[in-house]
Scaffold this motif. Sequence first.
Motif, PDB file in Angstrom:
ATOM      1  N   VAL A  22       0.860  -1.180   0.000  1.00  0.00           N
ATOM      2  CA  VAL A  22       0.000   0.000   0.000  1.00  0.00           C
ATOM      3  C   VAL A  22       0.896   1.230   0.000  1.00  0.00           C
ATOM      4  O   VAL A  22       1.764   1.380   0.862  1.00  0.00           O
ATOM      5  CB  VAL A  22      -0.950   0.023   1.203  1.00  0.00           C
ATOM      6  N   SER A  38      -2.832   3.876  -2.420  1.00  0.00           N
ATOM      7  CA  SER A  38      -3.019   2.943  -3.528  1.00  0.00           C
ATOM      8  C   SER A  38      -2.583   1.552  -3.116  1.00  0.00           C
ATOM      9  O   SER A  38      -1.469   1.374  -2.598  1.00  0.00           O
ATOM     10  CB  SER A  38      -2.197   3.367  -4.754  1.00  0.00           C
ATOM     11  N   GLU A  39      -3.440   0.577  -3.367  1.00  0.00           N
ATOM     12  CA  GLU A  39      -3.080  -0.829  -3.211  1.00  0.00           C
ATOM     13  C   GLU A  39      -2.434  -1.289  -4.513  1.00  0.00           C
ATOM     14  O   GLU A  39      -3.013  -1.113  -5.597  1.00  0.00           O
ATOM     15  CB  GLU A  39      -4.336  -1.646  -2.907  1.00  0.00           C
ATOM     16  N   HIS A  64      -1.605  -3.507  -7.287  1.00  0.00           N
ATOM     17  CA  HIS A  64      -2.019  -4.733  -7.959  1.00  0.00           C
ATOM     18  C   HIS A  64      -1.049  -5.105  -9.070  1.00  0.00           C
ATOM     19  O   HIS A  64      -1.061  -6.234  -9.539  1.00  0.00           O
ATOM     20  CB  HIS A  64      -3.435  -4.590  -8.513  1.00  0.00           C
ATOM     21  N   ALA A  94     -10.188  -0.116  -4.074  1.00  0.00           N
ATOM     22  CA  ALA A  94      -9.379  -1.222  -3.545  1.00  0.00           C
ATOM     23  C   ALA A  94      -9.971  -1.710  -2.221  1.00  0.00           C
ATOM     24  O   ALA A  94     -10.793  -1.038  -1.596  1.00  0.00           O
ATOM     25  CB  ALA A  94      -7.934  -0.763  -3.346  1.00  0.00           C
ATOM     26  N   GLU A  95      -9.528  -2.895  -1.790  1.00  0.00           N
ATOM     27  CA  GLU A  95     -10.049  -3.478  -0.551  1.00  0.00           C
ATOM     28  C   GLU A  95      -9.465  -2.827   0.688  1.00  0.00           C
ATOM     29  O   GLU A  95     -10.187  -2.492   1.629  1.00  0.00           O
ATOM     30  CB  GLU A  95      -9.759  -4.990  -0.529  1.00  0.00           C
ATOM     31  N   ASN A 101      -6.970   1.214  -6.429  1.00  0.00           N
ATOM     32  CA  ASN A 101      -6.261   0.070  -7.001  1.00  0.00           C
ATOM     33  C   ASN A 101      -5.464   0.592  -8.190  1.00  0.00           C
ATOM     34  O   ASN A 101      -6.032   1.177  -9.108  1.00  0.00           O
ATOM     35  CB  ASN A 101      -7.313  -0.967  -7.415  1.00  0.00           C
ATOM     36  N   ASN A 102      -4.163   0.395  -8.200  1.00  0.00           N
ATOM     37  CA  ASN A 102      -3.347   1.015  -9.257  1.00  0.00           C
ATOM     38  C   ASN A 102      -3.409   0.293 -10.596  1.00  0.00           C
ATOM     39  O   ASN A 102      -2.873   0.789 -11.585  1.00  0.00           O
ATOM     40  CB  ASN A 102      -1.881   1.130  -8.807  1.00  0.00           C
ATOM     41  N   ALA A 142      -6.501  -1.558 -12.337  1.00  0.00           N
ATOM     42  CA  ALA A 142      -7.860  -2.102 -12.305  1.00  0.00           C
ATOM     43  C   ALA A 142      -8.180  -3.003 -13.487  1.00  0.00           C
ATOM     44  O   ALA A 142      -9.232  -3.633 -13.520  1.00  0.00           O
ATOM     45  CB  ALA A 142      -8.862  -0.959 -12.235  1.00  0.00           C
ATOM     46  N   TYR A 193      -8.233   6.369 -12.556  1.00  0.00           N
ATOM     47  CA  TYR A 193      -7.348   6.386 -11.385  1.00  0.00           C
ATOM     48  C   TYR A 193      -6.709   7.768 -11.242  1.00  0.00           C
ATOM     49  O   TYR A 193      -6.727   8.369 -10.158  1.00  0.00           O
ATOM     50  CB  TYR A 193      -6.288   5.307 -11.554  1.00  0.00           C
TER      51      TYR A 193
END
Length: 484
Positions: free
Chosen positions: A317, A326-327, A329, A413-414, A419-420, A422, A433
Amino acid sequence: MISIRLGAPRGADPADVLVIPVQAADQGAAPVGALPEEISAEVSQFITQTAHAGKPGKVEILPRPLRVPTKILVVGVGSGDENSWRAAGAAIARSAAREAEVAVIVSPQLAEHELRGFAEGLWLGEYTYRLRDPKPDQVRLLATVTVAAEPTAALTGVLDRTRVIAARVNFARDLTNTPSQIKTPSWLAEQIKQQVTEGVSYSVRDQAQLAEEGFGGILAVGGGSAHPPLLVQLSWNPPGATEHVVLVGKGITFDTGGVDIKPNDAMQLMRKDMGGAATAVAATLAAAELNLPIRITTLTPLAENMLSGGAWRSGDVVRHYGGLTSEVHSTDAEGRVVMADAMAYAVAHLEPDLLLDLATLTGASRVALGKKTAALFTDSPELLESLTTAAVAAGEQVWQMPLADEYVKDVAAEIADLNNAAGNPGAITAALYLREFAGPLRNKWAHIDMSAPSWSGEVDSELAKGATGWGVRTLVRWLTTRAG
C-alpha cells in the motif's frame, strides 16, 4: 539545423539544385510558383511523364547534367494545407541531404501556413539520432535552403517561431532516444537544468526531500533502483499572465515492470517511458523562448522502475502526497503512481487554472487507436475542443476516450483508497485512477495517453525512426491560443 533564408538565391547565377513544389490539380499537378522560362516546358513534360499528382511529400528527381540547374526536385504539396507542406519539407530534407544548398520556387503570395509547414517539416525531417558516427554516405551536407519569397516581417517571424518549436521537438527526441544506462533520473534532471532559459526557474527535490514531504508514490516506484528518484519543477511566470497551466509529465527513465517483470520484447523500448516528461519540459521551454504571456508550471517525476531487495511489491500500500493510498495490484502500472503524487501536489499548492498530464501510459491506448493517435481523456468540453483543435493544427492526432462511470468501482481497492491496476479497459481505468488525484480540478483536467505516437518504427513524413517528440507541437499551439 539547416539554415532557411528568404529571398532570391545568392549570386547572379541560378541555383544548382532547384526544388519545385507542385500542387494537386484537375489533371496531374501544377507548380505553385512561376517557373523560369528556360525550364518551364521541360518541367511540365517531366511532371506528365512521371504522372506526378502532387501527393504530399512525393519527390521526383530530374537530373540535368552539364546544365544549370543541374538537378530539379519536384515535390508534392497536395492541396496546399499546412500538413502537406510539412510533408514536402521533410521529403526535401531527405532527398536533398547530399546537396549543399537548394532553392525553392514558391508563389509570390506565399502564405504563412505554407512556410511554417515547409520549414517545420524540413527541420524535423533532417533529424537523426546516433551514438556512433554516420557512414560517409549518411553524412548530411544540406546546409542552406533558400525559399524564393520576399522576406517580410510576417514571414521572418514565422521562421523564427517555427525554428524554436522544431528545436524543442528535437530536444525531446534526443532525451527520449537516449539509452537508459545513460539516462538515469539525475542525468535527465541535469539535461533539463542545462536547457533552462532566462525567465524560467528550476528546482529539484531529491530522495530525502521526497521522503520528508510525503511523495510516497515516487519513492515506491524508484525504491528498487540504484539511481534515486527525483521531482523536477520548471516555472515560467511572465508579467501580465492571467492563466496558470500546470503540466505533469511521466518520467520513468527505464521500466522493467518491477517485480511484475515485463517480457524481454516489451522491455526493449522502455527508454521511451519518459516521453511525457520530455514533451512537457520541451513545450515549457518553447513557450518561454516564444515569450508566451501565460504562466506554466511543469512537474516531472523521474524514477527508474527496477528489481532489487528494495523494490516495491504487489500487495503493498502506497501513501501518496496528500494522503490518498493505492493498493499495488501491479508494479508494472508505475507511471500513474508517480504522476499521482505530482498531480496531488499541484492541486494542493500551485493553484492551477488548468491541469494537464501527459504519459506513455498504456499499451491499451495503442490497441484502441493505433500507432499515431494519442488518447485524450477529459470531463471538460472546452479542453476537449481546444486540445483537439491544437493537435489538428500541429499535424498530430488525439481522440477522445470516455471516462466511463461504470468502471469507477473497479478503481477502488479493498484495503486502500485506490487500485493502481484495475484492468481492462486499461487506458480508461488508468485515466479514472488519475482523475482521483485531480481533486476539485477534475473538470479542469485532461489526461493524454501518448504511448503509441511517442515512437515511430519507421521514417514517416516529418517523423524519424525512433522518438517522435509527440505533443510538443500540440502543446505549444494550445498554449499560444490560450495566451491570446
